[in-house]
Scaffold this motif. Structure first.
Motif, short mmCIF file in Angstrom:
data_model
loop_
_atom_site.label_atom_id
_atom_site.label_comp_id
_atom_site.label_asym_id
_atom_site.label_seq_id
_atom_site.Cartn_x
_atom_site.Cartn_y
_atom_site.Cartn_z
N ALA A 1 39.24 40.24 28.84
CA ALA A 1 38.88 39.22 29.83
C ALA A 1 39.73 39.36 31.08
N ALA A 2 39.08 39.32 32.23
CA ALA A 2 39.81 39.37 33.50
C ALA A 2 40.57 38.07 33.72
N GLU A 3 41.53 38.14 34.58
CA GLU A 3 42.34 36.97 34.92
C GLU A 3 41.44 35.83 35.42
N ALA A 4 41.79 34.61 35.06
CA ALA A 4 41.01 33.45 35.46
C ALA A 4 40.96 33.32 36.97
N GLY A 5 39.82 32.85 37.50
CA GLY A 5 39.71 32.58 38.92
C GLY A 5 40.58 31.40 39.32
N LYS A 6 41.05 31.40 40.56
CA LYS A 6 41.99 30.34 40.96
C LYS A 6 41.32 28.98 41.08
N TYR A 7 39.99 28.94 41.09
CA TYR A 7 39.29 27.65 41.19
C TYR A 7 38.75 27.20 39.85
N THR A 8 38.01 28.08 39.15
CA THR A 8 37.41 27.67 37.88
C THR A 8 38.38 27.78 36.71
N ARG A 9 39.36 28.67 36.80
CA ARG A 9 40.48 28.73 35.86
C ARG A 9 40.06 28.98 34.41
N GLU A 10 39.10 29.90 34.24
CA GLU A 10 38.70 30.31 32.90
C GLU A 10 38.70 31.83 32.84
N ALA A 11 39.51 32.39 31.96
CA ALA A 11 39.62 33.84 31.86
C ALA A 11 38.27 34.46 31.53
N GLY A 12 37.93 35.54 32.23
CA GLY A 12 36.68 36.26 31.95
C GLY A 12 35.45 35.69 32.63
N VAL A 13 35.63 34.63 33.41
CA VAL A 13 34.50 33.99 34.10
C VAL A 13 34.86 33.78 35.56
N LEU A 14 33.94 34.13 36.46
CA LEU A 14 34.15 33.90 37.88
C LEU A 14 32.91 33.28 38.49
N ALA A 15 33.10 32.18 39.22
CA ALA A 15 31.99 31.56 39.95
C ALA A 15 31.50 32.52 41.03
N TYR A 16 30.26 32.33 41.47
CA TYR A 16 29.71 33.22 42.48
C TYR A 16 30.58 33.26 43.73
N TYR A 17 31.09 32.10 44.15
CA TYR A 17 31.90 32.08 45.37
C TYR A 17 33.26 32.76 45.13
N GLU A 18 33.75 32.76 43.90
CA GLU A 18 35.00 33.47 43.59
C GLU A 18 34.78 34.98 43.68
N ILE A 19 33.60 35.44 43.26
CA ILE A 19 33.27 36.86 43.37
C ILE A 19 33.18 37.26 44.84
N CYS A 20 32.53 36.41 45.65
CA CYS A 20 32.45 36.67 47.09
C CYS A 20 33.84 36.81 47.71
N GLU A 21 34.72 35.91 47.31
CA GLU A 21 36.08 35.93 47.87
C GLU A 21 36.83 37.19 47.45
N LEU A 22 36.66 37.61 46.19
CA LEU A 22 37.29 38.84 45.71
C LEU A 22 36.82 40.05 46.51
N LEU A 23 35.54 40.11 46.78
CA LEU A 23 34.97 41.23 47.54
C LEU A 23 35.51 41.27 48.97
N GLN A 24 35.65 40.08 49.55
CA GLN A 24 36.14 40.00 50.93
C GLN A 24 37.62 40.36 51.04
N ASN A 25 38.38 39.98 50.02
CA ASN A 25 39.84 40.16 50.09
C ASN A 25 40.33 41.53 49.63
N ASN A 26 39.49 42.25 48.91
CA ASN A 26 39.93 43.54 48.37
C ASN A 26 38.82 44.58 48.50
N PRO A 27 38.90 45.46 49.48
CA PRO A 27 37.86 46.48 49.72
C PRO A 27 37.65 47.44 48.55
N SER A 28 38.63 47.53 47.65
CA SER A 28 38.47 48.44 46.51
C SER A 28 37.47 47.90 45.49
N ASN A 29 37.18 46.59 45.57
CA ASN A 29 36.16 45.99 44.71
C ASN A 29 34.79 46.21 45.36
#
Length: 465
Positions: free
Chosen positions: A324-352
């Protein structure tokens, strides 16, 4: 003589045609346009999050986004009653504040066509309470009576049964649960109908959220029978794969991946819906499931590791050993990311980077250390087109708080996942436009012209003799 009879016949037909045309005009006034169901879940805990990005209150919801909102969740007690899960469901925290039930139902003041149902159960609730309810006819009768009272007192439009799952031993279901579920559904349906006839109120809707995997469907549901009594059946076609697998896999593929192991070959939307059809559920009663979240995995290095040895990375990175991936800073559940958390990850890290899986018709994120199977606007649109092509009745989406409510994170407008589904479902196939129209002026005209033509030919034939 022949001409006289035909003339009388035409007069009679003309009279009938005029009556049909009048009926058509009257029916047009009451005719309703076909609408695909858009069933959205509101999670009552989402309003308690601390930050504005992840917190969702009833007031944040567009009343026209959904055709139905399922309030999740209420619980079933062994005392055979429905009870609220959260303290502020019935009443607000202060004397003058409203409870969540009242606040979500207020959306109907803006959109009177919206229907709000109470969803009972959920994954963590499992079979608690449901086992006791479904054990005897007397228990079922008491529960149904108590349920009608609770739903009417709190002004809900229906009940969404979210027992996860009858027949599932790993979820605490007892041996009687499969047949008990059928008996419960029958009783609820019949009582809801009789109560509406007696009181003159709109009938309470009876719906359910159900399993997508064949083994759970066959273990828990007498499909053909229960589908007779539900207004619609929502198949939870997501969570096919997650960190519990110990390797990467997509949360909600539309189609199977070639060369998949037999065990997983039916773990996709197309196959799950076919199972429900094959077992006897009408397509128009079935809703497919969408998730506004992704299942996220932490990879063990660039190539992945298995038993301490490097494994060659597959092209799609599916099936790589992972946790399981690290929990998102908003939803705080390991292995689960809200759609907006995925958007933020993509914006903040070009390697994703986002890739598209052609066979499964879904996107995924892949980098050296992270893998996410999720849905985006493109895949949601394709899934809604699939829904329409196969004649299913609608979609359920879990859940409103996991989408980008303001549109400021993903820059795709408010609720991009939900709105992508809505946009596509508002485009009706040709065969559903005016599908209830009971007559055609063109056909009537052709009929009369045909009769006049016949009469003319008879006249000409008579005069030529």
């Amino acid at each position: 003589m022949t001409t006289s009879i035909l003339t009388s016949f035409i007069i009679i037909i003309s009279f009938i045609v005029k009556r049909i045309q009048a009926d058509c005009q009257n029916n047009t006034l009451t005719e309703t346009t076909f609408v695909y169901r858009r069933v959205c879940y509101f999670a009552n805990w989402a309003a308690k999050r601390y930050d504005n990005i992840s917190r969702l209150t009833p007031e944040d919801i567009d009343p026209f986004l959904c055709t139905h909102i399922n309030f999740a969740f209420a619980k079933v007690l062994e005392s055979l009653i429905i009870a609220p899960y959260e303290e502020d469901d019935l009443k607000g925290w202060t004397a003058n504040s409203k409870g969540m039930y009242e606040r979500i139902l207020k959306l109907k003041e803006t959109n009177p066509d919206l229907r709000v149902l109470l969803s009972v159960g959920g994954w963590t609730h499992a079979s608690r309470g449901f086992n006791e309810v479904s054990k005897t006819a007397a228990n079922i009768k008491n529960f149904v009576k108590n349920s009608v009272k609770f739903l009417r007192e709190n002004k809900f439009d229906g009940l969404d049964l979210d027992w996860e799952y009858p027949g599932a031993k790993d979820q605490g279901a007892e041996p009687h649960s499969k047949t008990g579920y059928t008996k419960l559904v029958k009783k609820l349906s019949r009582v809801f109908k009789r109560e509406a006839e007696r009181t003159g109120q709109e009938k309470l809707l009876l719906t359910c959220a159900t399993a997508a995997a064949r083994h759970r469907i066959e273990a828990g549901y007498e499909v053909e029978e229960v589908c007779k009594y539900f207004d619609f059946v929502s198949v939870m076609t997501y969570d096919y794969h997650g960190s519990w697998d110990g390797k990467t896999g997509h949360n909600s593929p539309l189609y199977a991946m070639r060369n998949e192991r037999k065990k997983f070959r039916e773990w996709n939307i197309n196959s799950s819906m076919l199972v429900w059809e094959e077992l006897g559920c009408p397509k128009e009663k079935l809703n497919i499931g969408l998730s506004a979240y992704g299942r996220a995995f932490s990879l063990f290095g660039e190539t992945g590791m298995s038993n301490g040895k490097p494994v060659t990375k597959k092209k799609s990175s599916i099936g790589i050993k992972a946790s399981a991936a690290e929990a998102g800073k908003y939803t705080r559940e390991a292995g689960v990311l809200a759609y907006y958390e995925i958007c933020e990850l993509l914006q903040n890290n070009p390697s994703n980077r986002v890739f598209w899986h052609q066979q499964m018709s879904v996107p995924y994120v892949s980098s050296k250390t992270l893998w996410i199977g999720f849905d985006n606007i493109r895949s949601v649109t394709l899934k809604m087109q699939f829904l329409k092509e196969h004649g299913y009745g609608g979609v359920i989406i879990w859940s409103l708080d996991l989408d980008d409510k303001t549109g400021t994170v993903c820059n795709e407008g408010p609720f991009p996942i939900f709105n992508a589904a809505k946009r596509e479902l508002l485009i009706l196939p040709d065969h559903l436009i005016n599908k209830d129209k009971k007559c055609s002026d063109d056909n009537i005209t052709i009929t009369i012209e045909h009769l006049h033509s016949k009469m003319t030919k008879i006249k000409q034939s008579k005069n030529s003799k």
